[in-house]
Design an enzyme around this catalytic site. Sequence first.
Site, PDB file in Angstrom:
ATOM      1  N   PRO A  16       0.785  -1.227   0.000  1.00 22.38           N
ATOM      2  CA  PRO A  16       0.000   0.000   0.000  1.00 22.38           C
ATOM      3  C   PRO A  16       0.820   1.282   0.000  1.00 22.38           C
ATOM      4  CG  PRO A  16      -0.178  -1.159   2.106  1.00 22.38           C
ATOM      5  CD  PRO A  16       0.488  -2.091   1.144  1.00 22.38           C
ATOM      6  N   ASN A  17       0.326   2.211  -0.805  1.00 23.96           N
ATOM      7  CA  ASN A  17       0.847   3.583  -0.922  1.00 23.96           C
ATOM      8  C   ASN A  17       2.146   3.686  -1.705  1.00 23.96           C
ATOM      9  OD1 ASN A  17      -1.272   4.924   0.548  1.00 23.96           O
ATOM     10  ND2 ASN A  17      -0.475   3.891   2.361  1.00 23.96           N
ATOM     11  N   ARG A  24       5.435  12.125  -3.216  1.00 18.24           N
ATOM     12  CA  ARG A  24       5.347  12.723  -1.870  1.00 18.24           C
ATOM     13  C   ARG A  24       6.535  12.254  -1.046  1.00 18.24           C
ATOM     14  NH1 ARG A  24      -0.407  13.335  -2.192  1.00 18.24           N
ATOM     15  NH2 ARG A  24      -0.663  14.882  -2.951  1.00 18.24           N
ATOM     16  N   TYR A  29      11.448   8.732   0.878  1.00 14.42           N
ATOM     17  CA  TYR A  29      11.355   7.650  -0.105  1.00 14.42           C
ATOM     18  C   TYR A  29      12.035   7.955  -1.445  1.00 14.42           C
ATOM     19  CZ  TYR A  29       7.923   5.946   3.240  1.00 14.42           C
ATOM     20  OH  TYR A  29       7.314   5.509   4.388  1.00 14.42           O
ATOM     21  N   ASN A  80       8.110  -5.589  -0.969  1.00 14.97           N
ATOM     22  CA  ASN A  80       8.017  -4.474  -0.025  1.00 14.97           C
ATOM     23  C   ASN A  80       6.546  -4.406   0.379  1.00 14.97           C
ATOM     24  OD1 ASN A  80       7.813  -2.145   1.436  1.00 14.97           O
ATOM     25  ND2 ASN A  80       9.040  -0.896   0.034  1.00 14.97           N
ATOM     26  N   ALA A  83       3.166  -0.857   4.845  1.00 10.03           N
ATOM     27  CA  ALA A  83       2.695  -0.910   6.234  1.00 10.03           C
ATOM     28  C   ALA A  83       2.203  -2.303   6.637  1.00 10.03           C
ATOM     29  CB  ALA A  83       1.597   0.125   6.438  1.00 10.03           C
ATOM     30  N   HIS A  86       4.115  -4.656   9.077  1.00 12.65           N
ATOM     31  CA  HIS A  86       4.029  -4.538  10.535  1.00 12.65           C
ATOM     32  C   HIS A  86       2.726  -5.103  11.101  1.00 12.65           C
ATOM     33  CE1 HIS A  86       7.224  -1.926   9.338  1.00 12.65           C
ATOM     34  NE2 HIS A  86       6.393  -1.038   8.798  1.00 12.65           N
ATOM     35  N   ASP A  93       1.622 -15.817   6.243  1.00 12.92           N
ATOM     36  CA  ASP A  93       1.141 -17.183   5.982  1.00 12.92           C
ATOM     37  C   ASP A  93       1.277 -17.535   4.502  1.00 12.92           C
ATOM     38  OD1 ASP A  93       0.497 -17.594   8.638  1.00 12.92           O
ATOM     39  OD2 ASP A  93      -1.652 -17.249   8.383  1.00 12.92           O
ATOM     40  N   GLU A 104      12.833  -9.360   1.486  1.00 17.01           N
ATOM     41  CA  GLU A 104      11.999  -8.230   1.917  1.00 17.01           C
ATOM     42  C   GLU A 104      12.793  -6.938   1.731  1.00 17.01           C
ATOM     43  OE1 GLU A 104      11.010  -8.640   6.047  1.00 17.01           O
ATOM     44  OE2 GLU A 104       9.955  -6.722   6.156  1.00 17.01           O
ATOM     45  N   HIS A 106      12.743  -2.673   2.237  1.00 22.18           N
ATOM     46  CA  HIS A 106      12.176  -1.405   2.706  1.00 22.18           C
ATOM     47  C   HIS A 106      13.059  -0.281   2.205  1.00 22.18           C
ATOM     48  CE1 HIS A 106       9.213  -3.337   5.173  1.00 22.18           C
ATOM     49  NE2 HIS A 106      10.159  -4.167   5.582  1.00 22.18           N
ATOM     50  N   ILE A 107      12.431   0.709   1.611  1.00 21.55           N
ATOM     51  CA  ILE A 107      13.183   1.839   1.057  1.00 21.55           C
ATOM     52  C   ILE A 107      13.842   2.625   2.185  1.00 21.55           C
ATOM     53  CG2 ILE A 107      12.958   3.990  -0.250  1.00 21.55           C
ATOM     54  CD1 ILE A 107      10.483   2.610  -1.636  1.00 21.55           C
ATOM     55  N   SER A 108      13.087   2.864   3.232  1.00 19.38           N
ATOM     56  CA  SER A 108      13.620   3.592   4.391  1.00 19.38           C
ATOM     57  C   SER A 108      14.194   2.596   5.393  1.00 19.38           C
ATOM     58  CB  SER A 108      12.501   4.407   5.053  1.00 19.38           C
ATOM     59  OG  SER A 108      11.499   3.541   5.575  1.00 19.38           O
ATOM     60  N   ARG A 113      13.156   4.570  12.468  1.00 16.10           N
ATOM     61  CA  ARG A 113      11.873   5.274  12.464  1.00 16.10           C
ATOM     62  C   ARG A 113      11.066   4.909  13.719  1.00 16.10           C
ATOM     63  NH1 ARG A 113       9.252   4.990   6.623  1.00 16.10           N
ATOM     64  NH2 ARG A 113       8.067   6.714   7.552  1.00 16.10           N
ATOM     65  N   ARG A 117       7.360   0.474  13.511  1.00 20.16           N
ATOM     66  CA  ARG A 117       7.905  -0.021  12.235  1.00 20.16           C
ATOM     67  C   ARG A 117       9.070  -0.993  12.449  1.00 20.16           C
ATOM     68  NH1 ARG A 117       5.514   3.515   8.345  1.00 20.16           N
ATOM     69  NH2 ARG A 117       5.176   5.567   9.253  1.00 20.16           N
TER      70      ARG A 117
HETATM   71  O1  CA2 Z   1      10.447   1.967   3.845  1.00 17.11           O
HETATM   72  C1  CA2 Z   1       9.594   1.291   3.247  1.00 17.11           C
HETATM   73  O2  CA2 Z   1       9.760   0.855   2.119  1.00 17.11           O
HETATM   74  C2  CA2 Z   1       8.235   1.034   3.911  1.00 17.11           C
HETATM   75  O3  CA2 Z   1       7.858  -0.302   3.598  1.00 17.11           O
HETATM   76  C3  CA2 Z   1       7.273   2.015   3.286  1.00 17.11           C
HETATM   77  C4  CA2 Z   1       5.882   1.996   3.924  1.00 17.11           C
HETATM   78  C5  CA2 Z   1       5.977   2.091   5.441  1.00 17.11           C
HETATM   79  O4  CA2 Z   1       4.689   1.937   6.005  1.00 17.11           O
HETATM   80  C6  CA2 Z   1       6.902   1.034   6.003  1.00 17.11           C
HETATM   81  O5  CA2 Z   1       6.969   1.206   7.401  1.00 17.11           O
HETATM   82  C7  CA2 Z   1       8.291   1.172   5.415  1.00 17.11           C
HETATM   83  C8  CA2 Z   1       5.052   3.174   3.434  1.00 17.11           C
HETATM   84  C9  CA2 Z   1       4.958   3.279   1.957  1.00 17.11           C
HETATM   85  C10 CA2 Z   1       4.419   4.634   1.629  1.00 17.11           C
HETATM   86  O6  CA2 Z   1       5.029   5.054   0.441  1.00 17.11           O
HETATM   87  C11 CA2 Z   1       4.919   6.345   0.104  1.00 17.11           C
HETATM   88  C12 CA2 Z   1       5.749   6.766  -0.900  1.00 17.11           C
HETATM   89  C13 CA2 Z   1       5.711   8.079  -1.302  1.00 17.11           C
HETATM   90  C14 CA2 Z   1       4.827   8.950  -0.702  1.00 17.11           C
HETATM   91  C15 CA2 Z   1       4.000   8.530   0.299  1.00 17.11           C
HETATM   92  C16 CA2 Z   1       4.038   7.210   0.700  1.00 17.11           C
END
Ligand code: CA2
Length: 152
Positions: A16-17, A24, A29, A80, A83, A86, A93, A104, A106-108, A113, A117
Amino acid sequence: MTQPSLTKPIYILNGPNLNLLGQRQPEVYGRETLADVAQACADLAEELRFSIKALQSNHEGVLVDWIQEARLAGAAIIINPGAYSHTSVAILDALNAFEGPVIEVHISNIHKREAFRHHSYVSLRADGVIAGCGTQGYLLALRRVASLLGPR
Ligand code: CA2
């Protein structure tokens, strides 16, 4: 001429997202879009003589369906889960029923954080976890998967 891949694709799944990548929060990111990431992965996969199937969904059940699809049709999964990392026992499963390599991404750096997370259900299954390397993490994951799957 490049030979077409004879093996199953590597699934690259985004949760998601992540469709908002590059639009954004560039300070967290980066500036690349998800389409840029998918193209960079396709280019590297071709160099490594693999193919990829890159997918994104905001819906947990859709991600579960794709993981189940990969059981039959995929050589490995790079995921990836966003959210859902978590929160989602369902994604864990589904991954537990997949027999190939799972990485797996994660960009960040989730460990730098908020505390919520720091735990990932998916990490209980992942063969490797890459966090905090920006979108380059997907390419690192691809190289790792290629090395686990063996020479082509
Ligand atoms: O660091 C990551 O890749 C995460 O999986 C990104 C998730 C976050 O909930 C995880 O804790 C860490 C959030 C993805 C949201 O991506 C966006 C990208 C650009 C603008 C807004 C949201």
